[in-house]
Every structure is written in C-alpha cells, then in structure tokens.
Write a protein that holds these residues in place. Sequence first.
Motif, PDB file in Angstrom:
ATOM      1  N   THR A  67       4.823  -1.979  13.632  1.00  0.00           N
ATOM      2  CA  THR A  67       6.165  -1.764  13.093  1.00  0.00           C
ATOM      3  C   THR A  67       6.090  -0.545  12.177  1.00  0.00           C
ATOM      4  N   THR A  68       7.154  -0.281  11.438  1.00  0.00           N
ATOM      5  CA  THR A  68       7.150   0.847  10.510  1.00  0.00           C
ATOM      6  C   THR A  68       7.554   0.383   9.109  1.00  0.00           C
ATOM      7  N   ASP A  69       7.105   1.120   8.122  1.00  0.00           N
ATOM      8  CA  ASP A  69       7.459   0.902   6.721  1.00  0.00           C
ATOM      9  C   ASP A  69       7.920   2.245   6.180  1.00  0.00           C
ATOM     10  N   PHE A  99       5.172   4.968   7.188  1.00  0.00           N
ATOM     11  CA  PHE A  99       3.940   4.420   7.739  1.00  0.00           C
ATOM     12  C   PHE A  99       4.192   3.702   9.054  1.00  0.00           C
ATOM     13  N   VAL A 100       3.193   3.746   9.921  1.00  0.00           N
ATOM     14  CA  VAL A 100       3.070   2.827  11.046  1.00  0.00           C
ATOM     15  C   VAL A 100       2.195   1.681  10.554  1.00  0.00           C
ATOM     16  N   VAL A 101       2.612   0.439  10.799  1.00  0.00           N
ATOM     17  CA  VAL A 101       1.910  -0.727  10.266  1.00  0.00           C
ATOM     18  C   VAL A 101       1.386  -1.587  11.410  1.00  0.00           C
ATOM     19  N   HIS A 221     -18.427   3.478  -6.390  1.00  0.00           N
ATOM     20  CA  HIS A 221     -17.020   3.760  -6.093  1.00  0.00           C
ATOM     21  C   HIS A 221     -16.429   4.558  -7.254  1.00  0.00           C
ATOM     22  N   GLY A 222     -15.120   4.670  -7.326  1.00  0.00           N
ATOM     23  CA  GLY A 222     -14.518   5.492  -8.362  1.00  0.00           C
ATOM     24  C   GLY A 222     -13.739   4.723  -9.404  1.00  0.00           C
ATOM     25  N   GLY A 223     -13.941   3.398  -9.448  1.00  0.00           N
ATOM     26  CA  GLY A 223     -13.156   2.574 -10.359  1.00  0.00           C
ATOM     27  C   GLY A 223     -13.934   2.056 -11.547  1.00  0.00           C
ATOM     28  N   SER A 224     -13.560   0.876 -12.014  1.00  0.00           N
ATOM     29  CA  SER A 224     -14.187   0.269 -13.185  1.00  0.00           C
ATOM     30  C   SER A 224     -15.598  -0.194 -12.847  1.00  0.00           C
ATOM     31  N   ALA A 225     -16.254  -0.844 -13.813  1.00  0.00           N
ATOM     32  CA  ALA A 225     -17.627  -1.306 -13.611  1.00  0.00           C
ATOM     33  C   ALA A 225     -17.699  -2.542 -12.721  1.00  0.00           C
ATOM     34  N   ASP A 226     -16.560  -3.105 -12.367  1.00  0.00           N
ATOM     35  CA  ASP A 226     -16.556  -4.281 -11.503  1.00  0.00           C
ATOM     36  C   ASP A 226     -16.945  -3.913 -10.076  1.00  0.00           C
ATOM     37  N   ASP A 227     -17.346  -4.920  -9.298  1.00  0.00           N
ATOM     38  CA  ASP A 227     -17.665  -4.701  -7.893  1.00  0.00           C
ATOM     39  C   ASP A 227     -16.393  -4.431  -7.092  1.00  0.00           C
ATOM     40  N   PHE A 228     -16.521  -3.513  -6.159  1.00  0.00           N
ATOM     41  CA  PHE A 228     -15.453  -3.225  -5.206  1.00  0.00           C
ATOM     42  C   PHE A 228     -15.632  -4.186  -4.027  1.00  0.00           C
ATOM     43  N   VAL A 229     -14.627  -5.021  -3.786  1.00  0.00           N
ATOM     44  CA  VAL A 229     -14.730  -6.068  -2.763  1.00  0.00           C
ATOM     45  C   VAL A 229     -13.511  -6.011  -1.850  1.00  0.00           C
ATOM     46  N   PHE A 230     -13.762  -6.013  -0.546  1.00  0.00           N
ATOM     47  CA  PHE A 230     -12.670  -5.987   0.432  1.00  0.00           C
ATOM     48  C   PHE A 230     -11.847  -7.280   0.383  1.00  0.00           C
ATOM     49  N   PRO A 231     -10.569  -7.187   0.672  1.00  0.00           N
ATOM     50  CA  PRO A 231      -9.805  -8.397   1.002  1.00  0.00           C
ATOM     51  C   PRO A 231     -10.145  -8.804   2.429  1.00  0.00           C
ATOM     52  N   ARG A 232      -9.589  -9.911   2.901  1.00  0.00           N
ATOM     53  CA  ARG A 232      -9.726 -10.292   4.304  1.00  0.00           C
ATOM     54  C   ARG A 232      -8.670  -9.508   5.077  1.00  0.00           C
ATOM     55  N   PHE A 233      -9.092  -8.431   5.747  1.00  0.00           N
ATOM     56  CA  PHE A 233      -8.154  -7.493   6.345  1.00  0.00           C
ATOM     57  C   PHE A 233      -7.265  -8.150   7.408  1.00  0.00           C
ATOM     58  N   ASP A 234      -5.963  -7.906   7.275  1.00  0.00           N
ATOM     59  CA  ASP A 234      -5.034  -8.346   8.322  1.00  0.00           C
ATOM     60  C   ASP A 234      -3.961  -7.299   8.612  1.00  0.00           C
ATOM     61  N   ALA A 235      -4.008  -6.158   7.925  1.00  0.00           N
ATOM     62  CA  ALA A 235      -3.018  -5.101   8.180  1.00  0.00           C
ATOM     63  C   ALA A 235      -3.601  -3.730   7.855  1.00  0.00           C
ATOM     64  N   LEU A 236      -3.147  -2.724   8.614  1.00  0.00           N
ATOM     65  CA  LEU A 236      -3.526  -1.333   8.367  1.00  0.00           C
ATOM     66  C   LEU A 236      -2.285  -0.471   8.489  1.00  0.00           C
ATOM     67  N   LYS A 237      -2.058   0.372   7.478  1.00  0.00           N
ATOM     68  CA  LYS A 237      -0.936   1.309   7.478  1.00  0.00           C
ATOM     69  C   LYS A 237      -1.473   2.727   7.637  1.00  0.00           C
ATOM     70  N   LEU A 238      -0.855   3.486   8.540  1.00  0.00           N
ATOM     71  CA  LEU A 238      -1.214   4.877   8.761  1.00  0.00           C
ATOM     72  C   LEU A 238       0.040   5.732   8.633  1.00  0.00           C
ATOM     73  N   GLY A 239      -0.013   6.760   7.820  1.00  0.00           N
ATOM     74  CA  GLY A 239       1.157   7.615   7.628  1.00  0.00           C
ATOM     75  C   GLY A 239       1.025   8.459   6.383  1.00  0.00           C
ATOM     76  N   TRP A 240       2.056   8.413   5.543  1.00  0.00           N
ATOM     77  CA  TRP A 240       2.052   9.266   4.346  1.00  0.00           C
ATOM     78  C   TRP A 240       2.842   8.620   3.218  1.00  0.00           C
ATOM     79  N   GLN A 241       2.255   8.663   2.021  1.00  0.00           N
ATOM     80  CA  GLN A 241       2.982   8.319   0.805  1.00  0.00           C
ATOM     81  C   GLN A 241       2.428   9.143  -0.342  1.00  0.00           C
TER      82      GLN A 241
END
Length: 271
Positions: A67-69, A99-101, A221-241
């Motif tokens: 779909t689109t967003d 985005f294409v979602v 990574h480029g954030g805080s001292a916490d671990d960077f952890v993935f969510p359980r992926f169920d969506a991908l958006k490709l486009g521009w914002q």
Amino acid sequence: MTRMRKSAVALSAATAALLAASPTASAGPVGAPAPAASASPARHAPFVREGFDRLPLGPVTAGRGWTTDVSDGSVTVEPSSAGHGRELRLRTEGNGRAFVVFSGLAPAGNSFWARLRLRVDRFPTAPDWAHWTVAEASGSDAPTLVRPLGGQYVPTSGANFWGVGSDLGPTGDWTAWRTSAPATASAWSCVEFHLDATDNRVTVYQDGVRRPDLTVSTEQHGGSADDFVFPRFDALKLGWQLYQAAPTPSSYDLRMDDVALSTHRVGGCGA
C-alpha cells in the motif's frame, strides 16, 4: 541383447543414479547444518518482487502486496527513464512523506535482505542537520524504527551523507552518517541492505559493493549506551521523508525500481 549385456546396462544405470544422488564436495557433508544467509548473491526466490511494470501509468495507492503512506506528496507510475518498462515516482512537498509500504512480513529468523534501485533528484541544503529517510523497517511488538537507508545534511561539510539510523527505541533518535558515503543527487544507484537479527546488524551495499562504514550492530551504533535491538519485523517502508519544516529545496523527487525482499541476498547490483 544377451542377459550379460542387460546386466551390465542395469549396473551402469544404477551406478549413475547413485552418483547423482551422492553429495558432492560443494554440497557439504551429509547432516551438516544449512549455511547462514551469505553475503554472496545466490539463487533464491524473493518473497517480495516488484518492478512496477504491470501497473497502469498514473497515480497509484496500492499494488501487489503493498500500500502507500502519503502526506503532502504523491506516488505515480511513470515510464522508465531507462527507456523500457516502468518505475515509481515519489514526490513530496516540504517535510511531507511518500512511501510504499510492504506489510504482513514475517521473515525467517527475523532477518532479511532488500534490494532496490533509486534516484533522488536533490537533497536538502537547509535547515542545518536536515534529516531524511528512504527505508524504514518496523514491528508491532516494539516502537523501534530501524532506518537502514537514510541520511543527513551536514552544514560543516555543506553536503548530504548516507547513514543508518533508528528512532523511538532504547537507543533514541540517531543517524550514523559517514562523510565517506556522500549522497549524490540525480544519479541512479542499486542499493542493498541486510537486517541480521543474530547481532541486530544492519549492513549496506551500494552498486554491489559492501560499505563497512555503513554498518551498525547491537553495541556499535549512533545512539545512547543502550543496546540496539530489532523489533519483530512485520513492515518495510520505501520512499522519502524529510522531517524538518520549511526545507530547501521545498520539494523532493525520488525514483524507484526493481524492489526485492528475500531471506538471502538477491544480488543484481553489479559487482
């Protein structure tokens, strides 16, 4: 044919069958575990493939599995700038989004590869540190947004640079842009990224070449001292914002083609 000749033929056929069924050196020993997703392109059918060629020309709101967003923007199917087939044009005004979602994803091991061809007509030159996203992966189990393709305008260099980023998770809002990865306007590139849950690692390839500088992982990574952890992926958006208001230029145009998602590297980007 004599009985002896018949026996010889049968033995030869049986031997050939056994040889065909036996593992070769390249197949590995019997009982060996299957190899992990390789960095080398392999022949594996993508679970998503979209070239936009079967869609009618003009505005589009959905396609096969996506779909689109859109906000302050538009998504249209247009003739390919390469002279054959069709491609997607995503246009935004100001800090809009287009985005294409791809939703309903459930990649094995919570890991997958993506490949797409893209061209951005121009990148922001104001305000300072203007931040933009081209790809964003998410999951409904956690708020973390993983942005394997994005970047930022760096006023001290007067240029835009690619960088992997994230938002809304324990590591905060960050983009690990690298001056070694300049964003070039009005030029097609073939981009791949690998989301590998074994180490919450994002790896990026441009035109078939791995970019080690565009890699992040659990502790790097480029954030805080916490671990960077993935969510359980169920969506991908490709486009521009682009996230900042009143940017310069005031509108943005991205072309996209040859999208593929797979549990293994799809390849097709050259080297």
